[in-house]
Enzyme design. Structure first.
Site: not given
Length: 296
Positions: A177, A214
């Protein structure tokens, strides 16, 4: 057998990932939005008891189902707690059919080169071993990008891939992420650099080593199309990043092949003092648009 079933679910099923991984720093804000003020608890243990009760109520709700929610990200403190006398991760998988993930990062370094790298994780191997015994499928770790700084973004991706390799070696699937702040005045430029660096680093992975990504919903729709189709990428998911629910869902629907992994917007209309029927109805009203936007 459990891992292979979880892998197949993550690869093929429609739905989204619920991010229920607020950590120590963000828990007071999450509780306040839920209607519990800091004056309602006296220490961290009481705070974590209250937030676990909130998460348990969400997970155990009859509207929190595997036909729409394919995964859920947990905080380590949640991993160590139970729902209906079962470890939370195993309750998710065995009772709900929802794939459990674990947040593993330990907060962020100070900003340098327009980014915030993750702090060192010296106990990561022990945490991964514990997660593996509790049917956890994968992990999540977050960095933040504030500026279109090529060196900073290169450092973020390199660090994420380095930790990802350690996680893969432990038998789990990492969610990488590298969040681009929606408040960055250079957001579009930063996303272009990030996409290039991700593709470069993904190409260096072993053919049988898999990751998930992500990412912040991009300014240019379908910017991350090449990462979605990359052979090492199981799934690309999006964080809401501070966008309100309707805006986040609209932007998500513009990006083919990306599903949601929303946190704050998932709990926006949930309150501690709601009767269960109202709580379930409010949760269902939030789940539906996220699910529909994730099917594009």
């Amino acid at each position: 057998m459990t891992f292979s079933k979880q892998l197949e679910k993550m690869r093929t099923q429609d739905g989204f990932i619920a991010a229920l991984d607020q950590s120590g720093g963000s828990t007071p804000k999450a509780l306040k939005a839920y209607g519990i003020n800091e004056s309602d608890y006296n220490n961290d243990e009481q705070m974590y008891d209250l937030v676990h009760a909130m998460r348990s109520r969400i997970i155990a709700s009859p509207v929190f189902t595997s036909d729409r929610i394919i995964g859920a990200i947990l905080f380590e403190n949640t991993l160590d707690r139970e729902i209906e006398s079962k470890p939370t991760s195993q309750y998710l998988w065995e009772e709900k059919g929802i794939v459990p993930f674990l947040k593993v990062d330990k907060c962020l370094e100070d900003k340098a080169n327009g980014v915030q790298l993750m702090k060192p994780m010296p106990e990561l191997d022990q945490l991964l071993a514990k997660a593996k015994t509790k049917d956890v499928f994968g992990t999540k770790m977050r960095s933040v990008i504030w500026e279109a700084n090529e060196q900073g973004i290169r450092d973020v991706v390199a660090q994420q891939i380095l930790f990802a390799q350690q996680i893969i070696n432990a038998g789990l699937v990492p969610i990488i992420e590298p969040e681009v702040s929606i408040d960055s005045p250079e957001k579009a430029q930063a996303e272009t650099i990030l996409n290039r660096e991700l593709m470069s680093q993904l190409d260096n992975l072993h053919p049988n080593h898999y990751v998930m990504l992500k990412l912040t919903l991009p300014e240019q729709p379908n910017l991350y199309a090449d990462t979605i189709s990359h052979p090492n990428v199981i799934r690309v998911v999006a964080l809401s990043g501070g966008f309100p629910l309707i805006k986040a869902c609209e932007k998500l629907a513009e990006n083919d092949g990306i599903i949601a992994s929303f946190s704050r917007v998932l709990t926006d209309n949930l309150y501690a003092d709601q009767p269960q029927s109202e709580f379930d109805a409010a949760l269902a009203e939030t789940i539906d648009p996220i699910y529909q936007a994730s099917r594009t």
